[in-house]
Design a protein around this motif. Structure first.
Motif, short mmCIF file in Angstrom:
data_model
loop_
_atom_site.label_atom_id
_atom_site.label_comp_id
_atom_site.label_asym_id
_atom_site.label_seq_id
_atom_site.Cartn_x
_atom_site.Cartn_y
_atom_site.Cartn_z
N GLY A 236 0.79 -1.22 0.00
CA GLY A 236 0.00 0.00 0.00
C GLY A 236 0.81 1.26 0.00
N ILE A 237 2.03 1.21 -0.52
CA ILE A 237 2.90 2.39 -0.56
C ILE A 237 2.99 2.84 -2.02
N THR A 238 2.52 4.06 -2.29
CA THR A 238 2.52 4.60 -3.64
C THR A 238 3.83 5.30 -3.95
N GLU A 239 3.98 5.72 -5.21
CA GLU A 239 5.19 6.42 -5.59
C GLU A 239 5.30 7.78 -4.92
N SER A 240 4.16 8.41 -4.67
CA SER A 240 4.21 9.70 -3.97
C SER A 240 4.64 9.54 -2.53
N ASP A 241 4.40 8.37 -1.93
CA ASP A 241 4.83 8.15 -0.54
C ASP A 241 6.33 8.03 -0.42
N LEU A 242 7.00 7.65 -1.50
CA LEU A 242 8.45 7.47 -1.42
C LEU A 242 9.18 8.77 -1.15
N SER A 243 8.61 9.89 -1.59
CA SER A 243 9.29 11.17 -1.43
C SER A 243 9.03 11.83 -0.09
N VAL A 244 7.99 11.39 0.64
CA VAL A 244 7.63 12.05 1.90
C VAL A 244 7.76 11.13 3.11
N LYS A 245 7.79 9.84 2.90
CA LYS A 245 7.82 8.93 4.04
C LYS A 245 9.24 8.38 4.25
N SER A 246 9.44 7.83 5.42
CA SER A 246 10.74 7.26 5.79
C SER A 246 10.52 5.94 6.53
N LEU A 247 11.58 5.17 6.63
CA LEU A 247 11.54 3.88 7.30
C LEU A 247 12.35 3.97 8.59
N GLU A 248 11.71 3.60 9.69
CA GLU A 248 12.38 3.59 10.99
C GLU A 248 12.67 2.15 11.39
N ILE A 249 13.93 1.90 11.74
CA ILE A 249 14.37 0.57 12.16
C ILE A 249 14.92 0.69 13.57
#
Length: 432
Positions: A236-249
């Motif tokens: 459920g992650i769109t291409e627009s989400d790639l520029s604004v979201k981040s991954l926390e580990i």
């Protein structure tokens, strides 16, 4: 023959062993030439020169130096033959009998036929013998060694919590993000042996409403350099989400008494927008120094006069509500395991309170040597009448604990007669 060989030979003669076995033969090894000159020829020449010089020696007194030192050389051509000895770098020089000056056996000095002033003084080297013999050593040119520069990979700024290697790949057809957690290196030790049981918790931020898409990896036990090699998928992650979201580990240490955070890292999803990316991240410490959520403030002190562990339950914070009015009636139970006295303590009940303050002190008689094998268990309950009490959380401190709880327990043992106070998070696991 040395003394040991002589004694052995006498024992053979007296015991009669020579009758059955022949006497052992003692063969000395051949004398090797250690210097630049032949020792046998030099000794023979010294003896001949001494015989010739003793014939004409009549004026020497018993106490004069001539009677103590060895006789000097004669200048006859038949006494010493001319020899050509030199270094590999200069083979055209020769030694002659006229160059040997007679200054006694201890003062014997050898000189070259040519002038030594033409050579630098740095070429003279004193030998290790008792005499004052000097030899001219060859001057070798110092060839500078080529220095090769080793290409080293760029260092990642490490804050002391280790590093993590991951691989990101985005699939546009399925709108999914594949995160492969490869390995971690240099993690901090959390248990008594200095090792850890790490696992990773991954989450895409920011969240959309109350929906949380947290995923976790498997646990790798007893290591500080785990190999995960596990792939997790976020859908459920769109291409627009790639520029604004981040991954926390976030890395945690797996423990049934409560998971402690070991380090965290955040990476922007735009790293994998065009092509898959393999990254190496430096882990940082936890954002807050104090734990969050349901927690309790505890003070430990080992009293050497009373020979007992003094436990002070100070206060609690953010306890979960269990009653219909939105509050709880908390109290705490404590016991030490193993305890030969089987003592159990309980605090007072704080009615209608989610942030209770107790400040109550309890004693457990024990020895400092036994504390390293004991565990202190605390359980927080909600008081109910007519039905069983509700469980609110638990806490275990001791040798089997990890992280902050282990450090708090070890500080109490290492520094007795000192009050050690610290906040601890409550876990939802009930310990009987």
């Amino acid at each position: 023959m040395c003394n040991l060989c002589a004694e052995t030979r006498e024992m053979w003669k007296k015991s009669g062993a020579w009758f059955f076995k022949s006497l052992p033969k003692y063969i000395l090894p051949e004398r090797r030439v250690t210097g630049r000159y032949n020792e046998s020829e030099l000794a023979r020449s010294l003896q001949e020169a001494g015989n010739s010089s003793n014939e004409g020696k009549t004026d020497s007194e018993p106490g004069s130096p001539l009677s103590i030192h060895a006789p000097s050389f004669s200048r006859q051509a038949s006494s010493i033959e001319r020899k050509s000895v030199g270094s590999p770098h200069d083979t055209h020089y020769e030694w002659s009998e006229t160059d040997i000056l007679s200054h006694g056996f201890s003062g014997l000095s050898l000189h070259r036929t040519d002038s030594l002033n033409q050579r630098p003084l740095a070429g003279l080297k004193r030998t290790g013998s008792k005499g004052s013999a000097y030899s001219l050593r060859s001057i070798r040119k110092e060839i500078p060694k080529p220095t090769t520069q080793i290409e080293r990979p760029p260092k990642i700024p490490d804050a002391g919590f280790g590093t993590l290697e991951i691989k990101l790949a985005y699939d546009n057809a399925t709108s999914s993000l594949a995160v492969t957690v490869l390995r971690a290196r240099g993690l901090i030790g959390m248990d008594m042996t200095g090792l850890s049981d790490p696992f990773c918790r991954l989450e895409v931020l920011p969240r959309e409403g109350t929906y949380s898409n947290r995923l976790r990896t498997k646990t790798v036990h007893k290591t500080k350099n785990p190999e995960f090699n596990e792939t997790l998928h976020f859908f459920g992650i769109t291409e627009s989400d790639l520029s604004v979201k981040s991954l926390e580990i976030v890395l945690f240490d797996d423990d049934r008494y409560g998971c402690d955070e070991m380090g965290s890292a955040t990476v922007a999803l735009r790293e994998c927008a065009k092509s898959p990316a393999q990254l190496r991240l430096a882990l940082s410490g936890s954002s807050g120094s104090e734990p969050t959520g349901p927690r309790v403030l505890l003070a430990l002190c080992y009293n050497t006069k009373r020979r007992a562990l003094v436990v002070t339950v100070c206060r609690g914070a953010d306890l979960p509500p269990q009653d219909s009015n939105g509050y709880s009636d908390p109290f705490v139970k404590l016991h030490l395991d193993p305890d030969p006295y089987h003592k159990k303590h309980k605090t007072s009940i704080k009615w209608r309170n989610l942030n209770p303050v107790w400040n109550e002190e309890f004693l457990f008689e024990t020895r400092p040597t036994e504390l390293s094998r004991q565990n202190l268990t605390l359980t927080v309950w909600d008081k109910d009448y007519g039905k069983p009490n509700d469980f609110l959380g638990s806490l275990v401190l001791g040798a089997s604990s990890k992280g902050r709880r282990l450090k708090h327990w070890m500080d109490c043992i290492k520094f007795p007669d000192h009050r050690h106070e610290q906040w601890h998070s409550l876990t939802d696991t009930q310990h009987i």
